[in-house]
Write a protein that holds these residues in place. Structure first.
Motif, PDB file in Angstrom:
ATOM      1  N   ALA A  93      -6.114 -11.572   3.214  1.00 44.78           N
ATOM      2  CA  ALA A  93      -7.370 -10.024   3.522  1.00 44.78           C
ATOM      3  C   ALA A  93      -6.820  -8.835   2.284  1.00 44.78           C
ATOM      4  O   ALA A  93      -7.097  -8.278   1.819  1.00 44.78           O
ATOM      5  CB  ALA A  93      -6.997  -9.489   4.511  1.00 44.78           C
ATOM      6  N   TRP A  94      -5.428  -9.966   1.861  1.00 43.90           N
ATOM      7  CA  TRP A  94      -4.900  -8.633   0.498  1.00 43.90           C
ATOM      8  C   TRP A  94      -5.894  -9.565  -0.706  1.00 43.90           C
ATOM      9  O   TRP A  94      -6.168  -8.673  -1.222  1.00 43.90           O
ATOM     10  CB  TRP A  94      -3.557  -9.607   0.285  1.00 43.90           C
ATOM     11  N   GLN A  95      -6.705 -10.372  -0.583  1.00 42.08           N
ATOM     12  CA  GLN A  95      -7.230 -10.394  -1.587  1.00 42.08           C
ATOM     13  C   GLN A  95      -8.550 -10.140  -1.902  1.00 42.08           C
ATOM     14  O   GLN A  95      -9.370  -9.423  -2.615  1.00 42.08           O
ATOM     15  CB  GLN A  95      -7.394 -12.270  -1.836  1.00 42.08           C
ATOM     16  N   GLY A 128       8.189 -11.421  -0.994  1.00 46.39           N
ATOM     17  CA  GLY A 128       7.737 -11.635  -2.288  1.00 46.39           C
ATOM     18  C   GLY A 128       5.737 -10.995  -2.514  1.00 46.39           C
ATOM     19  O   GLY A 128       5.312 -10.307  -3.127  1.00 46.39           O
ATOM     20  N   PRO A 129       5.240 -11.985  -2.432  1.00 47.86           N
ATOM     21  CA  PRO A 129       4.221 -12.209  -2.172  1.00 47.86           C
ATOM     22  C   PRO A 129       3.312 -10.802  -2.168  1.00 47.86           C
ATOM     23  O   PRO A 129       1.950 -10.463  -2.358  1.00 47.86           O
ATOM     24  CB  PRO A 129       3.279 -13.675  -1.218  1.00 47.86           C
ATOM     25  N   THR A 130       3.670 -10.245  -0.544  1.00 46.98           N
ATOM     26  CA  THR A 130       3.538  -9.224  -0.073  1.00 46.98           C
ATOM     27  C   THR A 130       3.445  -7.830  -1.304  1.00 46.98           C
ATOM     28  O   THR A 130       2.486  -7.173  -1.607  1.00 46.98           O
ATOM     29  CB  THR A 130       3.662  -8.525   1.708  1.00 46.98           C
ATOM     30  N   HIS A 135       1.340  -4.145  -4.993  1.00 46.12           N
ATOM     31  CA  HIS A 135       2.011  -3.530  -6.627  1.00 46.12           C
ATOM     32  C   HIS A 135       0.165  -3.805  -7.171  1.00 46.12           C
ATOM     33  O   HIS A 135      -0.489  -2.862  -7.751  1.00 46.12           O
ATOM     34  CB  HIS A 135       2.220  -4.766  -7.261  1.00 46.12           C
ATOM     35  N   VAL A 136      -0.463  -5.362  -7.272  1.00 44.82           N
ATOM     36  CA  VAL A 136      -2.106  -5.033  -7.967  1.00 44.82           C
ATOM     37  C   VAL A 136      -2.627  -4.362  -7.619  1.00 44.82           C
ATOM     38  O   VAL A 136      -3.862  -4.417  -8.227  1.00 44.82           O
ATOM     39  CB  VAL A 136      -2.293  -6.249  -8.400  1.00 44.82           C
ATOM     40  N   CYS A 137      -2.742  -3.755  -5.921  1.00 49.76           N
ATOM     41  CA  CYS A 137      -3.828  -3.262  -5.292  1.00 49.76           C
ATOM     42  C   CYS A 137      -3.974  -1.494  -6.265  1.00 49.76           C
ATOM     43  O   CYS A 137      -4.598  -1.261  -6.325  1.00 49.76           O
ATOM     44  CB  CYS A 137      -3.966  -3.179  -4.088  1.00 49.76           C
ATOM     45  N   ARG A 138      -2.723  -0.710  -5.954  1.00 44.13           N
ATOM     46  CA  ARG A 138      -1.956   0.022  -5.933  1.00 44.13           C
ATOM     47  C   ARG A 138      -2.168   0.334  -8.047  1.00 44.13           C
ATOM     48  O   ARG A 138      -3.005   1.337  -8.340  1.00 44.13           O
ATOM     49  CB  ARG A 138      -0.851   0.233  -6.309  1.00 44.13           C
TER      50      ARG A 138
END
Length: 364
Positions: A93-95, A128-130, A135-138
């Motif tokens: 989902a994050w990806q 950590g993974p979240t 962070h990279v989404c922001r």
């Protein structure tokens, strides 16, 4: 507009209605279908990677082409990262959210809520993974919303490569420090690979014999093809084939890579000081040598050394690009004012170019 808090928890069941109020029954129907695709993409069933990539591309295409559904997509994906019992499902989902953040932005009225939620996920209370994913989404959203860098619809080959590499593994819109930390030590490079590869590609395609190099625009479709080929593991040979006959393609992508760095080659904290040294070689070099960190200094000198290869008279005769022309083109890629006011930026553009010209003419 904000979704109901109770609706923003993970679910493995299809939606009965959209999470946000949409303008029509057709839009709500599309939202329900989007969530089904997201569920299938996240699932741990026996789906091959190409099918997952196709599902992701379908979601991206809807968001890219249908502005009304963009906020809904962000909500649906954040919902699936909240209380998800499956680490694999949450990671997927994050990806997909990361890809969406690089493809399109939210509506202006939705930015505040979206940034708030993602910033909370990037905080110390998250795993950590979240934190890393948020962070990279922001970072992607900042590029699209704050710096107005255009979103792009990626090809399926890039999605497949990114699925293997993990969230936030792109060579673009990534800080220099992170690029170096991920870079294969066996390459023995002191600067990021994209900088080395793109400058070399310009030279191999006879950039020094190409009139208007760095100034003339290349075909957008060709630039995007090269961008995604360079950013896809195992596609370097294909990338080389795309730019070996047209130096403008790799030249434009080089400027794009520099312009999209989250922190420019000359950090924002040194912007005003840099402009104050424009035209003063001694002061400009003292600033660079005394205040840039080691990595930014290496990148700057690598780039300046490359640009200086275009200064010999015979090269300038062919390219029609002297030091001042090169500086005018590269200043916006190397310096970035904190102010986004168009008039303020325009008033400082010549001074920016003068500073970069000073470096091109005097840095060695």
């Amino acid at each position: 507009k904000e979704p109901a808090e109770a609706a923003m928890r993970y679910s493995d069941k299809p939606l009965r209605d959209s999470l946000l109020k949409l303008s029509s029954a057709a839009a709500r129907k599309d939202a329900i279908l989007l969530f089904k695709r997201i569920l299938t993409f996240m699932g741990e069933g026996s789906y091959d990677e190409k099918r997952r990539a196709n599902l992701a591309l379908q979601v991206l295409e809807v968001g890219f082409k249908e502005p009304e559904l963009r906020d809904e997509i962000f909500c649906q994906l954040l919902k699936q990262t909240t209380g998800n019992p499956s680490p694999m499902g949450e990671s997927r989902a994050w990806q997909l959210l990361y890809w969406c953040c690089g493809c399109f932005g939210p509506s202006k009225s939705f930015e505040e809520w979206l940034f708030k939620v993602i910033d909370e996920r990037a905080g110390p209370a998250s795993s950590g993974p979240t934190r890393r994913a948020a962070h990279v989404c922001r970072r992607e959203l900042d590029a699209i919303c704050a710096r107005h860098i255009p979103g792009r619809l990626p090809p399926i080959e890039w999605l497949l490569g990114q699925m293997q590499s993990g969230v936030g593994s792109s060579l673009f819109r990534t800080p220099l420090e992170e690029l170096m930390s991920r870079q294969d030590p066996a390459l023995q490079l002191e600067v990021p690979l994209p900088l080395v590869w793109l400058t070399s590609a310009v030279s191999k395609a006879n950039g020094k014999g190409t009139e208007g190099i760095f100034r003339v625009a290349a075909n957008d479709a060709q630039i995007n093809k090269l961008r995604y080929a360079l950013d896809t593991p195992g596609h370097l040979n294909y990338a080389e084939s795309l730019c070996k006959t047209d130096a403008h393609v790799s030249a434009c992508l080089l400027k794009q890579w520099l312009r999209e760095l989250p922190e420019p080659v000359i950090p924002g904290s040194l912007y005003e000081e840099a402009l104050a040294t424009a035209g003063d070689a001694k002061a400009a070099l003292a600033l660079v040598d005394g205040k840039l960190d080691a990595l930014h200094k290496r990148v700057l000198y690598f780039l300046i050394k490359f640009l200086r290869t275009f200064l010999p008279p015979d090269v300038q005769a062919a390219t029609k690009m002297g030091a001042s022309n090169l500086a005018t083109v590269f200043a916006p890629t190397m310096l970035r004012a904190e102010s986004q006011d168009a008039l303020d930026m325009l008033s400082k553009s010549q001074t920016e170019a003068d500073f970069v010209c000073t470096l091109i003419e005097h840095a060695t």
